[in-house]
Design a protein around this motif. Sequence first.
Motif, mmCIF file in Angstrom:
data_model
loop_
_atom_site.group_PDB
_atom_site.id
_atom_site.type_symbol
_atom_site.label_atom_id
_atom_site.label_comp_id
_atom_site.label_asym_id
_atom_site.label_seq_id
_atom_site.Cartn_x
_atom_site.Cartn_y
_atom_site.Cartn_z
ATOM 1 N N ASP A 54 0.846 -1.185 0.000
ATOM 2 C CA ASP A 54 0.000 0.000 0.000
ATOM 3 C C ASP A 54 0.885 1.241 0.000
ATOM 4 O OD1 ASP A 54 -2.306 -1.520 0.124
ATOM 5 O OD2 ASP A 54 -2.429 -1.407 2.306
ATOM 6 N N GLY A 55 0.554 2.205 -0.795
ATOM 7 C CA GLY A 55 1.312 3.443 -0.850
ATOM 8 C C GLY A 55 2.456 3.436 -1.840
ATOM 9 N N TYR A 56 2.707 2.301 -2.488
ATOM 10 C CA TYR A 56 3.820 2.235 -3.432
ATOM 11 C C TYR A 56 3.646 3.238 -4.566
ATOM 12 C CZ TYR A 56 6.951 0.436 -7.030
ATOM 13 O OH TYR A 56 7.900 0.328 -8.008
ATOM 14 N N ASP A 57 2.413 3.386 -5.063
ATOM 15 C CA ASP A 57 2.155 4.318 -6.167
ATOM 16 C C ASP A 57 2.544 5.752 -5.823
ATOM 17 O OD1 ASP A 57 1.202 2.188 -7.587
ATOM 18 O OD2 ASP A 57 -0.900 2.758 -7.436
ATOM 19 N N ARG B 11 8.701 5.973 -8.909
ATOM 20 C CA ARG B 11 9.057 6.875 -10.004
ATOM 21 C C ARG B 11 8.196 6.594 -11.227
ATOM 22 N NH1 ARG B 11 11.111 5.823 -14.474
ATOM 23 N NH2 ARG B 11 11.957 3.853 -13.799
ATOM 24 N N SER B 12 7.920 5.337 -11.490
ATOM 25 C CA SER B 12 7.176 4.962 -12.692
ATOM 26 C C SER B 12 5.710 5.396 -12.668
ATOM 27 C CB SER B 12 7.256 3.445 -12.891
ATOM 28 O OG SER B 12 6.757 2.767 -11.758
ATOM 29 N N HIS B 13 5.192 5.810 -11.514
ATOM 30 C CA HIS B 13 3.794 6.219 -11.402
ATOM 31 C C HIS B 13 3.625 7.734 -11.229
ATOM 32 C CE1 HIS B 13 3.429 1.942 -10.320
ATOM 33 N NE2 HIS B 13 2.283 2.051 -10.939
ATOM 34 N N ARG B 14 4.697 8.504 -11.425
ATOM 35 C CA ARG B 14 4.613 9.941 -11.136
ATOM 36 C C ARG B 14 4.874 10.789 -12.364
ATOM 37 N NH1 ARG B 14 8.040 9.648 -5.922
ATOM 38 N NH2 ARG B 14 8.385 11.858 -6.206
#
Length: 70
Positions: A51-54, A58-61
């Motif tokens: 949870d919270g990885y997103d 870096r790949s999700h921002r």
Amino acid sequence: MGFSPDGLPVVDQVPGLDGSYWAAGFTGHGMGYGFRMGRLLAELLLGYTPDGYDLFARSHRSAFASERFG
């Protein structure tokens, strides 16, 4: 101090090195984020998507959208 484009710490896989991850960009708040990043990295290494990885990946921002890795 290490800064990221949007001011949040960054955690993601090392391109080309399966099972390797990095964490950086704590913007002077390393002690405050240290425990959370350690746990997040441990869960990633164990094969979970925590949870919270997103929030930290870096790949999700969008702040990293113009960069090319790998």
